[in-house]
Design a protein around this motif. Structure first.
Motif, PDB file in Angstrom:
ATOM      1  N   UNK A 118       1.320  20.925   0.799  1.00 21.64           N
ATOM      2  CA  UNK A 118       2.046  20.075   1.503  1.00 21.64           C
ATOM      3  C   UNK A 118       1.981  18.503   0.873  1.00 21.64           C
ATOM      4  N   UNK A 119       3.167  18.152   0.723  1.00 24.01           N
ATOM      5  CA  UNK A 119       3.048  16.550   0.317  1.00 24.01           C
ATOM      6  C   UNK A 119       3.014  15.636   1.448  1.00 24.01           C
ATOM      7  N   UNK A 120       2.140  14.605   1.346  1.00 21.30           N
ATOM      8  CA  UNK A 120       2.018  13.635   2.172  1.00 21.30           C
ATOM      9  C   UNK A 120       2.113  12.115   1.567  1.00 21.30           C
ATOM     10  N   UNK A 121       3.157  11.647   2.052  1.00 22.35           N
ATOM     11  CA  UNK A 121       3.404  10.285   1.567  1.00 22.35           C
ATOM     12  C   UNK A 121       3.164   8.984   2.735  1.00 22.35           C
ATOM     13  N   UNK A 122       2.252   8.317   2.324  1.00 21.57           N
ATOM     14  CA  UNK A 122       2.012   7.043   3.450  1.00 21.57           C
ATOM     15  C   UNK A 122       2.038   5.730   2.542  1.00 21.57           C
ATOM     16  N   UNK A 123       2.753   4.876   3.370  1.00 23.50           N
ATOM     17  CA  UNK A 123       3.140   3.647   3.109  1.00 23.50           C
ATOM     18  C   UNK A 123       3.094   2.388   3.889  1.00 23.50           C
ATOM     19  N   UNK A 124       3.095   1.182   3.446  1.00 21.99           N
ATOM     20  CA  UNK A 124       3.074   0.093   4.676  1.00 21.99           C
ATOM     21  C   UNK A 124       4.828  -0.332   4.477  1.00 21.99           C
ATOM     22  N   UNK A 125       5.576   0.301   3.858  1.00 16.01           N
ATOM     23  CA  UNK A 125       6.889   0.260   3.441  1.00 16.01           C
ATOM     24  C   UNK A 125       7.657   1.601   3.954  1.00 16.01           C
ATOM     25  N   UNK A 126       8.966   1.658   4.362  1.00 13.98           N
ATOM     26  CA  UNK A 126       9.425   2.942   4.813  1.00 13.98           C
ATOM     27  C   UNK A 126       9.409   3.778   3.463  1.00 13.98           C
ATOM     28  N   UNK A 132       0.884  -1.195   0.060  1.00 12.66           N
ATOM     29  CA  UNK A 132      -0.076   0.030  -0.074  1.00 12.66           C
ATOM     30  C   UNK A 132       0.936   1.300  -0.004  1.00 12.66           C
ATOM     31  N   UNK A 133       0.681   2.024  -0.926  1.00 13.72           N
ATOM     32  CA  UNK A 133       1.201   3.386  -1.051  1.00 13.72           C
ATOM     33  C   UNK A 133       0.439   4.589  -1.507  1.00 13.72           C
ATOM     34  N   UNK A 134       0.266   5.443  -0.716  1.00 10.22           N
ATOM     35  CA  UNK A 134      -0.494   6.796  -1.411  1.00 10.22           C
ATOM     36  C   UNK A 134       0.181   8.059  -1.366  1.00 10.22           C
ATOM     37  N   UNK A 135       0.509   8.497  -2.413  1.00  8.15           N
ATOM     38  CA  UNK A 135       1.145  10.059  -2.279  1.00  8.15           C
ATOM     39  C   UNK A 135       0.019  11.067  -2.695  1.00  8.15           C
ATOM     40  N   UNK A 136      -0.062  12.178  -1.673  1.00  6.78           N
ATOM     41  CA  UNK A 136      -1.072  13.108  -1.772  1.00  6.78           C
ATOM     42  C   UNK A 136      -0.492  14.399  -1.593  1.00  6.78           C
ATOM     43  N   UNK A 137      -0.885  15.341  -2.615  1.00  4.55           N
ATOM     44  CA  UNK A 137      -0.624  16.696  -2.649  1.00  4.55           C
ATOM     45  C   UNK A 137      -1.794  17.540  -1.901  1.00  4.55           C
ATOM     46  N   UNK A 150      -0.575   6.879  11.271  1.00  6.88           N
ATOM     47  CA  UNK A 150       0.181   6.431  12.479  1.00  6.88           C
ATOM     48  C   UNK A 150      -0.841   5.293  13.316  1.00  6.88           C
ATOM     49  N   UNK A 151      -2.114   5.706  13.320  1.00  9.29           N
ATOM     50  CA  UNK A 151      -3.030   4.810  14.032  1.00  9.29           C
ATOM     51  C   UNK A 151      -3.250   3.525  13.183  1.00  9.29           C
ATOM     52  N   UNK A 152      -3.112   3.455  11.859  1.00 16.37           N
ATOM     53  CA  UNK A 152      -3.079   2.523  10.714  1.00 16.37           C
ATOM     54  C   UNK A 152      -1.828   1.745  10.917  1.00 16.37           C
ATOM     55  N   UNK A 153      -0.876   2.324  11.551  1.00 12.31           N
ATOM     56  CA  UNK A 153       0.597   1.433  11.490  1.00 12.31           C
ATOM     57  C   UNK A 153       1.493   1.742  10.138  1.00 12.31           C
ATOM     58  N   UNK A 154       1.087   2.531   9.722  1.00 13.44           N
ATOM     59  CA  UNK A 154       1.514   2.957   8.141  1.00 13.44           C
ATOM     60  C   UNK A 154       2.928   3.868   8.574  1.00 13.44           C
ATOM     61  N   UNK A 155       4.019   3.919   7.604  1.00 15.39           N
ATOM     62  CA  UNK A 155       4.886   4.934   7.677  1.00 15.39           C
ATOM     63  C   UNK A 155       4.364   6.227   6.956  1.00 15.39           C
ATOM     64  N   UNK A 156       4.854   7.336   7.313  1.00 10.47           N
ATOM     65  CA  UNK A 156       4.459   8.660   6.694  1.00 10.47           C
ATOM     66  C   UNK A 156       5.622   9.593   6.726  1.00 10.47           C
ATOM     67  N   UNK A 157       5.669  10.362   5.597  1.00  9.60           N
ATOM     68  CA  UNK A 157       6.630  11.621   5.532  1.00  9.60           C
ATOM     69  C   UNK A 157       5.523  12.798   5.026  1.00  9.60           C
TER      70      UNK A 157
END
Length: 192
Positions: A50-58, A1-6, A27-34
């Protein structure tokens, strides 16, 4: 799972609050985020993104390359046009239909919406009107977040929890108002 959001808009529209709620939910979902933020004269109605990147991988970088955003969430229609080069071909644009006119040569609103409607995956809604109807116009950003929720890749209840955590210090009335706004946007997007 990976979602990149602007996330995009102008100063004072609540872009950073949306980013904070998404971050809490991830974070509640246990995902990585930058996350990376740009505040361009935000106190004077300037560009905020804002750039928001969430993923199940680093996640290696906090910036989203052009053509790689899964979702653009914009509280201002002209600002959504500015970031379209970042959107993937199959990505979603969720944007406010109503402009924040803060410059004398603001482009014709109808032309902007015509361009946005050419995209294959869009949700365009008047977030201020919806927010005013269900809560208060100050919750327009949460209407927008609700409309984008089906495309983020995080369980809806985790986004609700994010709102509770971010706004709890402002009192239960503020939390309830934001949850109502979130739900209103979510219901509209689910019909698309």
């Amino acid at each position: 799972m990976k979602t990149d959001i602007i996330l995009s808009g102008v100063g004072g529209q609540g872009i950073l609050s949306i980013a904070a709620v998404i971050g809490e939910a991830a974070l509640k979902e246990g995902l990585y985020m930058k996350q990376a933020e740009v505040h361009g004269m935000s106190q004077r109605g300037g560009d905020v993104q804002s750039h928001v990147r969430i993923s199940d991988q680093p996640v290696a970088s906090d910036l989203i390359p052009r053509g790689q955003a899964d979702l653009i969430l914009s509280l201002e229609p002209m600002e959504s046009l500015r970031y379209l080069p970042y959107l993937k071909e199959e990505g979603w644009l969720v944007t406010n239909s109503q402009p924040y006119i803060n410059i004398p040569n603001y482009p014709d609103q109808e032309k902007i919406l015509d361009e946005l409607n050419k995209l294959p995956h869009t949700v365009i809604l008047d977030v201020e009107a919806i927010a005013k109807e269900v809560a208060t116009v100050r919750a327009a950003n949460m209407v927008m977040l609700g409309a984008a929720a089906p495309f983020i890749g995080i369980e809806y209840n985790k986004i609700e929890e994010g709102i509770r955590r971010i706004f709890s210090r402002k009192g239960e009335e503020t939390v309830t108002m934001n949850l109502k706004a979130l739900q209103a946007g979510y219901e509209i997007a689910r019909r698309k």
